[in-house]
Design an enzyme around this catalytic site. Structure first.
Site, PDB file in Angstrom:
ATOM      1  N   GLU A  91       0.945  -0.689   0.105  1.00 15.18           N
ATOM      2  CA  GLU A  91       0.107   0.215   0.245  1.00 15.18           C
ATOM      3  C   GLU A  91       0.968   1.531   0.294  1.00 15.18           C
ATOM      4  O   GLU A  91       2.382   1.607   0.121  1.00 15.18           O
ATOM      5  CB  GLU A  91      -0.851  -0.025   1.375  1.00 15.18           C
ATOM      6  CG  GLU A  91       0.198   0.123   2.447  1.00 15.18           C
ATOM      7  CD  GLU A  91      -0.534  -0.270   3.698  1.00 15.18           C
ATOM      8  OE1 GLU A  91      -2.090  -0.414   3.712  1.00 15.18           O
ATOM      9  OE2 GLU A  91      -0.686   0.681   4.567  1.00 15.18           O
TER      10      GLU A  91
ATOM     11  N   HIS B  96       0.167   5.599   1.131  1.00 19.10           N
ATOM     12  CA  HIS B  96      -0.441   6.691   2.082  1.00 19.10           C
ATOM     13  C   HIS B  96       0.252   8.208   2.049  1.00 19.10           C
ATOM     14  O   HIS B  96       1.340   7.835   1.671  1.00 19.10           O
ATOM     15  CB  HIS B  96      -1.354   6.271   2.913  1.00 19.10           C
ATOM     16  CG  HIS B  96      -0.670   5.148   3.578  1.00 19.10           C
ATOM     17  ND1 HIS B  96       0.296   5.306   3.846  1.00 19.10           N
ATOM     18  CD2 HIS B  96      -1.258   3.760   3.922  1.00 19.10           C
ATOM     19  CE1 HIS B  96       1.338   4.442   4.909  1.00 19.10           C
ATOM     20  NE2 HIS B  96       0.718   3.829   4.598  1.00 19.10           N
TER      21      HIS B  96
ATOM     22  N   HIS C  41       5.573   6.990   7.924  1.00 19.74           N
ATOM     23  CA  HIS C  41       5.372   5.274   9.288  1.00 19.74           C
ATOM     24  C   HIS C  41       6.800   5.438   9.393  1.00 19.74           C
ATOM     25  O   HIS C  41       7.927   5.741   8.884  1.00 19.74           O
ATOM     26  CB  HIS C  41       4.963   3.896   8.736  1.00 19.74           C
ATOM     27  CG  HIS C  41       4.023   3.483   8.182  1.00 19.74           C
ATOM     28  ND1 HIS C  41       2.948   3.843   8.844  1.00 19.74           N
ATOM     29  CD2 HIS C  41       3.507   3.120   7.383  1.00 19.74           C
ATOM     30  CE1 HIS C  41       1.989   3.132   8.622  1.00 19.74           C
ATOM     31  NE2 HIS C  41       1.914   3.007   7.491  1.00 19.74           N
TER      32      HIS C  41
ATOM     33  N   HIS D  55       4.640   0.882   0.155  1.00 19.33           N
ATOM     34  CA  HIS D  55       5.429  -0.467   1.184  1.00 19.33           C
ATOM     35  C   HIS D  55       4.708  -1.633   1.784  1.00 19.33           C
ATOM     36  O   HIS D  55       3.671  -1.816   1.055  1.00 19.33           O
ATOM     37  CB  HIS D  55       5.934   0.676   2.514  1.00 19.33           C
ATOM     38  CG  HIS D  55       4.645   1.055   2.967  1.00 19.33           C
ATOM     39  ND1 HIS D  55       3.630   1.954   2.665  1.00 19.33           N
ATOM     40  CD2 HIS D  55       3.859   0.836   3.700  1.00 19.33           C
ATOM     41  CE1 HIS D  55       2.990   2.088   3.479  1.00 19.33           C
ATOM     42  NE2 HIS D  55       2.688   1.386   4.529  1.00 19.33           N
TER      43      HIS D  55
ATOM     44  N   CYS E 187       4.989   0.124  14.915  1.00 21.31           N
ATOM     45  CA  CYS E 187       5.177   1.662  14.267  1.00 21.31           C
ATOM     46  C   CYS E 187       4.350   3.030  14.510  1.00 21.31           C
ATOM     47  O   CYS E 187       3.070   2.916  15.084  1.00 21.31           O
ATOM     48  CB  CYS E 187       3.721   0.990  12.683  1.00 21.31           C
ATOM     49  SG  CYS E 187       2.940   1.843  11.460  1.00 21.31           S
TER      50      CYS E 187
END
Ligand code: MN
Length: 152
Positions: free
Chosen positions: A65, A67, A71, A105, A119
């Site tokens: 994914e 976004h 992270h 990732h 995370c």
């Protein structure tokens, strides 16, 4: 403040904490993933970030994914590989991984050991995007990424 966590929550064993529920990674069918759990270690609404713990069973993987949100990851236990952008890296305990905005990732556990990682993420965040067929084709043009995506 009724949902503020207790001040102290004891580690019960590696990767398990008192008062911390082991949750589904995502809703089943929402996106591709395999054998991964999610725990929210710190999710106080008065914090701008959350710290989660994900654990991938041997041979499992997170969703591929991207976004807008970032992270900040620290490997906690086990071994595996991660893909960040055009790189595939072997990872192990205490390695740090920064995942930039809008960068593909994925994390994969080794076949012999689980992969557990912490995370840190914004509390308010955009929904992950999944690659379409064209984007997946572009990723697979990189032989290292193709081998990573096809690994057990
Ligand atoms: Mn992500």
């Amino acid at each position: 403040m009724t949902d503020a966590p207790k001040t102290f929550r004891r580690a019960e064993r590696t990767g398990r904490w008192a008062e911390v529920d082991v949750l589904a990674y995502k809703a089943e069918g929402a996106a591709p993933f395999k054998d991964i759990t999610r725990q929210v270690l710190f999710g106080d609404p008065n914090l701008a970030c959350e710290l989660r713990y994900f654990e991938i069973a041997p041979g499992g993987h997170s969703t591929l994914e991207r976004h807008e949100h970032l992270h900040a990851v620290m490997i906690f236990r086990g071994r595996g590989q991660c893909m960040v952008g055009d790189r595939v890296m072997d990872v192990g305990p205490h390695d740090l991984i920064s995942i930039p905005s809008l960068t593909w990732h994925q994390f994969r556990a080794s076949t012999e050991e689980p992969l557990g990682f912490l995370c840190m993420v914004n509390r308010e965040r955009d929904r992950p995007q999944l690659p379409n067929d064209a984007e997946l084709g572009e990723l697979r043009a990189n032989v290292a990424i193709a081998a990573f995506l096809d690994s057990a």
